[in-house]
Every structure is written in C-alpha cells, then in structure tokens.
Design an enzyme around this catalytic site. Structure first.
Site, PDB file in Angstrom:
ATOM      1  N   ASP A  16       0.844  -1.196   0.000  1.00 31.42           N
ATOM      2  CA  ASP A  16       0.000   0.000   0.000  1.00 31.42           C
ATOM      3  C   ASP A  16       0.881   1.248   0.000  1.00 31.42           C
ATOM      4  O   ASP A  16       1.652   1.465   0.933  1.00 31.42           O
ATOM      5  CB  ASP A  16      -0.860  -0.051   1.272  1.00 31.42           C
ATOM      6  CG  ASP A  16      -1.825   1.103   1.383  1.00 31.42           C
ATOM      7  OD1 ASP A  16      -1.733   2.064   0.584  1.00 31.42           O
ATOM      8  OD2 ASP A  16      -2.677   1.052   2.285  1.00 31.42           O
ATOM      9  N   ILE A  17       0.750   2.063  -1.029  1.00 29.11           N
ATOM     10  CA  ILE A  17       1.625   3.233  -1.170  1.00 29.11           C
ATOM     11  C   ILE A  17       1.376   4.269  -0.071  1.00 29.11           C
ATOM     12  O   ILE A  17       2.274   5.041   0.269  1.00 29.11           O
ATOM     13  CB  ILE A  17       1.477   3.847  -2.590  1.00 29.11           C
ATOM     14  CG1 ILE A  17       2.710   4.657  -2.964  1.00 29.11           C
ATOM     15  CG2 ILE A  17       0.208   4.688  -2.713  1.00 29.11           C
ATOM     16  CD1 ILE A  17       2.800   5.015  -4.436  1.00 29.11           C
ATOM     17  N   ASN A  30      -6.686  12.671 -11.208  1.00 32.25           N
ATOM     18  CA  ASN A  30      -7.351  13.097 -12.449  1.00 32.25           C
ATOM     19  C   ASN A  30      -7.189  14.603 -12.554  1.00 32.25           C
ATOM     20  O   ASN A  30      -6.765  15.264 -11.596  1.00 32.25           O
ATOM     21  CB  ASN A  30      -8.815  12.653 -12.482  1.00 32.25           C
ATOM     22  CG  ASN A  30      -9.631  13.276 -11.374  1.00 32.25           C
ATOM     23  OD1 ASN A  30      -9.829  14.495 -11.335  1.00 32.25           O
ATOM     24  ND2 ASN A  30     -10.090  12.456 -10.430  1.00 32.25           N
ATOM     25  N   ASP A  40      -5.942   7.307  -5.606  1.00 30.14           N
ATOM     26  CA  ASP A  40      -6.246   8.723  -5.337  1.00 30.14           C
ATOM     27  C   ASP A  40      -7.111   8.839  -4.064  1.00 30.14           C
ATOM     28  O   ASP A  40      -6.798   9.617  -3.144  1.00 30.14           O
ATOM     29  CB  ASP A  40      -6.989   9.285  -6.564  1.00 30.14           C
ATOM     30  CG  ASP A  40      -7.063  10.801  -6.592  1.00 30.14           C
ATOM     31  OD1 ASP A  40      -6.463  11.446  -5.720  1.00 30.14           O
ATOM     32  OD2 ASP A  40      -7.739  11.331  -7.511  1.00 30.14           O
ATOM     33  N   VAL A 133      -8.684   2.333 -12.925  1.00 35.66           N
ATOM     34  CA  VAL A 133      -9.874   2.959 -13.516  1.00 35.66           C
ATOM     35  C   VAL A 133      -9.628   3.374 -14.977  1.00 35.66           C
ATOM     36  O   VAL A 133     -10.530   3.293 -15.814  1.00 35.66           O
ATOM     37  CB  VAL A 133     -10.282   4.213 -12.677  1.00 35.66           C
ATOM     38  CG1 VAL A 133     -11.439   4.960 -13.316  1.00 35.66           C
ATOM     39  CG2 VAL A 133     -10.638   3.802 -11.251  1.00 35.66           C
ATOM     40  N   TYR A 134      -8.395   3.802 -15.296  1.00 32.65           N
ATOM     41  CA  TYR A 134      -8.091   4.294 -16.649  1.00 32.65           C
ATOM     42  C   TYR A 134      -7.769   3.180 -17.648  1.00 32.65           C
ATOM     43  O   TYR A 134      -7.467   3.443 -18.814  1.00 32.65           O
ATOM     44  CB  TYR A 134      -6.980   5.343 -16.601  1.00 32.65           C
ATOM     45  CG  TYR A 134      -7.435   6.712 -16.116  1.00 32.65           C
ATOM     46  CD1 TYR A 134      -8.775   6.989 -15.867  1.00 32.65           C
ATOM     47  CD2 TYR A 134      -6.525   7.749 -15.915  1.00 32.65           C
ATOM     48  CE1 TYR A 134      -9.190   8.250 -15.418  1.00 32.65           C
ATOM     49  CE2 TYR A 134      -6.927   9.011 -15.479  1.00 32.65           C
ATOM     50  CZ  TYR A 134      -8.261   9.246 -15.236  1.00 32.65           C
ATOM     51  OH  TYR A 134      -8.661  10.499 -14.807  1.00 32.65           O
TER      52      TYR A 134
HETATM   53  N1  AR6 Z   1      -1.375   1.567  -3.022  1.00 31.47           N
HETATM   54  C1  AR6 Z   1      -0.785   1.237  -4.197  1.00 31.47           C
HETATM   55  N2  AR6 Z   1      -1.473   1.030  -5.329  1.00 31.47           N
HETATM   56  C2  AR6 Z   1      -2.824   1.157  -5.272  1.00 31.47           C
HETATM   57  C3  AR6 Z   1      -3.515   1.502  -4.089  1.00 31.47           C
HETATM   58  C4  AR6 Z   1      -2.726   1.707  -2.925  1.00 31.47           C
HETATM   59  N3  AR6 Z   1      -3.271   2.042  -1.756  1.00 31.47           N
HETATM   60  N4  AR6 Z   1      -4.850   1.544  -4.360  1.00 31.47           N
HETATM   61  C5  AR6 Z   1      -4.984   1.219  -5.660  1.00 31.47           C
HETATM   62  N5  AR6 Z   1      -3.777   0.977  -6.211  1.00 31.47           N
HETATM   63  P1  AR6 Z   1      -6.223   3.711 -10.113  1.00 31.47           P
HETATM   64  P2  AR6 Z   1      -5.757   5.139 -12.666  1.00 31.47           P
HETATM   65  C6  AR6 Z   1      -3.426   0.599  -7.581  1.00 31.47           C
HETATM   66  O1  AR6 Z   1      -7.570   3.293 -10.567  1.00 31.47           O
HETATM   67  O2  AR6 Z   1      -5.988   3.905 -13.443  1.00 31.47           O
HETATM   68  C7  AR6 Z   1      -9.115   7.700  -9.647  1.00 31.47           C
HETATM   69  O3  AR6 Z   1     -10.490   7.755  -9.411  1.00 31.47           O
HETATM   70  C8  AR6 Z   1      -4.491  -0.060  -8.445  1.00 31.47           C
HETATM   71  O4  AR6 Z   1      -4.620  -1.431  -8.090  1.00 31.47           O
HETATM   72  O5  AR6 Z   1      -6.069   4.196  -8.720  1.00 31.47           O
HETATM   73  O6  AR6 Z   1      -4.593   6.004 -13.020  1.00 31.47           O
HETATM   74  C9  AR6 Z   1      -8.539   9.042 -10.042  1.00 31.47           C
HETATM   75  O7  AR6 Z   1      -9.201  10.116  -9.410  1.00 31.47           O
HETATM   76  C10 AR6 Z   1      -3.886   0.128  -9.829  1.00 31.47           C
HETATM   77  O8  AR6 Z   1      -2.903  -0.884 -10.058  1.00 31.47           O
HETATM   78  O9  AR6 Z   1      -5.626   4.894 -11.077  1.00 31.47           O
HETATM   79  C11 AR6 Z   1      -8.740   9.059 -11.524  1.00 31.47           C
HETATM   80  O10 AR6 Z   1     -10.028   9.507 -11.865  1.00 31.47           O
HETATM   81  C12 AR6 Z   1      -3.155   1.471  -9.727  1.00 31.47           C
HETATM   82  O11 AR6 Z   1      -3.100   1.760  -8.322  1.00 31.47           O
HETATM   83  C13 AR6 Z   1      -8.569   7.627 -11.928  1.00 31.47           C
HETATM   84  O12 AR6 Z   1      -8.886   6.855 -10.768  1.00 31.47           O
HETATM   85  C14 AR6 Z   1      -3.836   2.610 -10.444  1.00 31.47           C
HETATM   86  O13 AR6 Z   1      -5.249   2.477 -10.366  1.00 31.47           O
HETATM   87  C15 AR6 Z   1      -7.154   7.300 -12.311  1.00 31.47           C
HETATM   88  O14 AR6 Z   1      -7.097   5.989 -12.792  1.00 31.47           O
END
Ligand code: AR6
Length: 182
Positions: A16-17, A30, A40, A133-134
């Site tokens: 977990d980051i 975003n 985020d 999400v992206y």
């Molecule tokens: N620690 C590390 N990695 C994580 C954590 C965490 N606590 N939580 C999730 N991930 P995403 P995106 C991973 O969807 O695709 C948001 O709503 C997750 O498993 O967080 O860039 C923003 O506001 C995945 O591998 O980001 C934007 O609207 C990675 O982080 C949108 O999502 C990225 O997933 C951005 O989408």
C-alpha cells in the site's frame, strides 16, 4: 526485486503506497485534482482533508478550464501521510493505444521524477499509473513505466525509486518486464 542504476536504486515492492515513508509518493490523480477512487481516494483518505484544500488552491492557479493536463505533475504536502510530499500526476485513459497513451504515460513518470529532482527529493514511490480505472493494460504500462524510470535514473542522480504494486499479479508482470529490460 532491487537493482542499481549508477548511484540510484529501483525496487519493485508489493503493498500500500499510503504506508510508504519515502520522501514523496506519487498519486494517480485526475485533471480536477479533487480526489477520486483507487489510489487517489486512498491517498486523500490517509493524508486527511488538508490535502484537498491544497489541491483546490493549486487548481485555482491553473489556466484552461482549470484542469491539470494529462502527463503533467504538481506537488503538495503529505499531511498525515508518512511521506512528506505527494506528487499528483494525471495518467492517460486507455483508448486503444492510438491516442498518444504511451507518450503521455511516459510523461507522467518523467515529469514526476523531474519534479522530485528539482525539489531535492531523494526517494519516491510510484503506483502503477493508469492501470486501474483508466484501463491501460498492465503489461505495456509496466514496460513504459520501467523504461521511463530507468532512462531517467541513467541520466540523473536522484536516489531511491520504488514501484509499489498493489497485487501479486501486477508485481509479477512488472518483475518480468524489468528482467526483460535489463
Ligand atoms: N497503493 C498502491 N497502489 C494502489 C492503491 C494503494 N493504496 N490503491 C490502488 N492501487 P487507479 P488510474 C493501484 O484506478 O488507473 C481515480 O479515481 C491499483 O490497483 O487508482 O490512473 C482518479 O481520481 C492500480 O494498479 O488509477 C482518476 O479519476 C493502480 O493503483 C482515476 O482513478 C492505479 O489504479 C485514475 O485511474
């Protein structure tokens, strides 16, 4: 998995980051900078409400519809996080690969690393930008992320970079991409 690139290190980790005590952690934000789901949401929750206040202040200073452009990065404090700073970058939404997604994803890593360097930050952790999400497919995203980081560390003295993966599957993909790139 940990490797040396000149006087720098790059480490792949699973976890977990928001728990990372590197000087900076990167947020896959975003363009609104107002928070969201995924990493985020987790970062805003762990940092506390002051993070949103600072993000809103930065957003007010932006031109053009007040959105942070894809590929760009800005920095805030970390507030209640163990990290002192949060670097917010906006990854590209995957649209099939023909909309400059590769260059924009690479920009996220390079601009975040440059911002760290400019602010004398010596340790930084990244999540896997855009692959949640992206919907950017993890394999090509891992190759772009790692290539961008390796190139930057080959040319600059930064210190420690961590790629913080959130699932074993992602960790395995990043590990085999890194082995392939070396
Ligand atoms: N620690 C590390 N990695 C994580 C954590 C965490 N606590 N939580 C999730 N991930 P995403 P995106 C991973 O969807 O695709 C948001 O709503 C997750 O498993 O967080 O860039 C923003 O506001 C995945 O591998 O980001 C934007 O609207 C990675 O982080 C949108 O999502 C990225 O997933 C951005 O989408």
């Amino acid at each position: 998995m940990k490797i040396n690139i000149k006087e720098n290190t790059l480490e792949l980790m699973l976890g977990d980051i928001t728990k990372q005590a590197t000087e900076a952690i990167v947020n896959a934000a975003n363009g609104t900078l107002l928070g969201g789901g995924g990493v985020d949401g987790a970062i805003h929750k762990a940092a506390g409400p002051e993070l949103l206040v600072e993000c809103k202040r930065i957003r007010k200073g932006l031109l053009k519809g007040e959105l942070l452009s894809t590929g760009k990065a800005v920095m805030t404090g970390g507030y209640s996080l163990p990290a002192k700073f949060v670097i917010h970058t906006v990854g590209p939404v995957w649209q099939g690969g023909a909309n400059d997604e590769e260059r924009l994803l690479s920009d996220c890593y390079r601009n975040s690393l440059q911002l760290s360097l400019d602010n004398n930050i010596n340790s930084i952790s990244f999540p896997s930008i855009s692959t949640g999400v992206y919907r950017f497919p993890v394999k090509p995203a891992s190759e772009i992320a790692l290539r961008s980081i390796l190139e930057f560390l080959d040319q600059n003295h930064l210190g420690k970079v961590i790629m913080m993966l959130y699932s074993e599957r992602d960790f395995d993909v990043y590990q085999s991409s890194l082995k392939k790139l070396l």
